[in-house]
Design an enzyme around this catalytic site. Structure first.
Site, PDB file in Angstrom:
ATOM      1  N   SER A  11      16.858  21.575  27.073  1.00  0.00           N
ATOM      2  CA  SER A  11      15.569  20.687  26.696  1.00  0.00           C
ATOM      3  C   SER A  11      14.531  20.949  25.886  1.00  0.00           C
ATOM      4  O   SER A  11      14.017  20.244  24.889  1.00  0.00           O
ATOM      5  CB  SER A  11      15.303  18.594  27.469  1.00  0.00           C
ATOM      6  OG  SER A  11      14.750  19.721  28.225  1.00  0.00           O
ATOM      7  N   CYS A  73      19.203  23.918  32.628  1.00  0.00           N
ATOM      8  CA  CYS A  73      18.375  22.909  32.575  1.00  0.00           C
ATOM      9  C   CYS A  73      19.051  21.491  33.181  1.00  0.00           C
ATOM     10  O   CYS A  73      20.345  21.048  33.436  1.00  0.00           O
ATOM     11  CB  CYS A  73      18.918  21.968  31.177  1.00  0.00           C
ATOM     12  SG  CYS A  73      17.260  19.953  31.046  1.00  0.00           S
TER      13      CYS A  73
HETATM   14  N1  DGL Z   1      13.940  21.725  32.559  1.00  0.00           N
HETATM   15  C1  DGL Z   1      14.115  20.511  32.205  1.00  0.00           C
HETATM   16  C2  DGL Z   1      15.128  20.753  33.751  1.00  0.00           C
HETATM   17  O1  DGL Z   1      15.263  21.713  34.738  1.00  0.00           O
HETATM   18  C3  DGL Z   1      13.680  18.812  32.486  1.00  0.00           C
HETATM   19  C4  DGL Z   1      12.475  19.342  31.076  1.00  0.00           C
HETATM   20  C5  DGL Z   1      12.728  17.947  31.274  1.00  0.00           C
HETATM   21  O2  DGL Z   1      12.282  16.627  31.021  1.00  0.00           O
HETATM   22  O3  DGL Z   1      13.682  17.653  29.271  1.00  0.00           O
HETATM   23  O4  DGL Z   1      15.389  19.713  33.775  1.00  0.00           O
END
Ligand code: DGL
Length: 276
Positions: A11, A73
């Site tokens: 994201s 993500c």
């Molecule tokens: N870095 C993302 C994850 O691993 C989430 C970040 C977001 O909330 O966009 O869940």
């Protein structure tokens, strides 16, 4: 199809913590990173929105010739991966693969707890999806899993406020709420790719004997073994040690924040995802 890079999607910036470990374990491949910064954070967004955004990003990475895309993500892996694999991929590109970060983590996580009590720190979206609960039950039915959503951590990290003393209040708050669910937790998974940046702070609020697990090394090990088992994908990956970065927001912003996650300077380009 010609060969192409491994597509890495997040994201925003968090997937860079995974990419760093992928490059250090498997440096010979080309990697193409896409951060959907213009629409981040995803953590609190609805199932449908996350699916739509993630699918658009995957399509864009396919348009850049990636034979393999990794959703680096957790939120996208929890809320979009299954439907992409089951419904979108067969029509879109049956000869390509999309993988996530939850399965490789849950396959091995049970080997790192003596008490059989694991804590999960994640975004609201990941927690509500129940993906970690289901997947860990599948591989390690005897393990007790406790989850805590940390909705303020990604905004604190993305806004570079996480090193300030004010951030400690929210770090401690969610760690306490997790540990209050069971005093037997001896391992905590950082189930959001942003959280390695606050690892040192989290550990300060954990009692001795609690270990923290980040996902980068796990995903790297898992990718290595996936590529050994899937020569039909491996042979289509380009191998020139080239690393490219794209963001859906301003590239100058991306460059100024990205090195905190990636560990070295990054030069990104902007894209609109307007490949259709
Ligand atoms: N870095 C993302 C994850 O691993 C989430 C970040 C977001 O909330 O966009 O869940």
């Amino acid at each position: 199809m010609d060969s192409g890079p491994i597509g890495i999607f997040d994201s925003g910036y968090g997937g860079l913590t995974i990419l760093k470990d992928l490059i250090s374990a498997l440096p010979g491949y080309d990697y193409l990173y896409l951060g959907d910064n213009a629409r981040a954070p995803y953590g609190q967004r609805s199932f449908n929105t996350i699916y739509e955004y993630t699918l658009e990003s995957v399509r864009w990475l396919f348009s850049q010739a990636c034979p393999l895309v990794i959703l680096a993500c957790n939120t996208a892996s929890a809320k979009a991966l299954k439907n992409i694999q089951l419904f979108a991929l067969p029509e879109l590109a049956p000869d390509r693969k999309v993988l996530g970060v939850i399965r490789p983590t849950t396959e091995i996580i049970g080997n790192y707890t003596a008490s059989k009590h694991i804590g999960i720190l994640a975004t609201t979206g990941t927690v509500v999806s129940g993906s970690y609960l289901m997947e860990i039950k599948h591989f390690f039915p005897e393990i007790n899993v406790f989850q805590q959503a940390c909705p303020l951590w990604v905004p604190l990290i993305e806004n570079n406020e996480f090193q300030n003393p004010g951030a400690d209040y929210f770090i401690e708050k969610y760690v306490d709420q997790l540990l209050a669910q069971s005093p037997e937790i001896d391992m905590i998974l950082l189930a959001c790719t942003h959280y390695p940046l606050v690892r040192d702070k989290i550990i300060n609020f954990c009692p001795p004997g609690v270990n923290l697990m980040s996902q980068g090394p796990i995903i790297a090990t898992s990718l290595r073994s996936y590529l050994q088992k899937h020569p039909e994908i491996e042979s289509r990956l380009s191998k020139g040690s080239r690393y490219e970065f794209y963001t859906t927001d301003a590239e100058s912003d991306f460059d100024s924040h990205a090195s905190r996650y990636f560990g070295s300077p990054v030069k990104a380009r902007h894209t609109h995802l307007d490949h259709r």
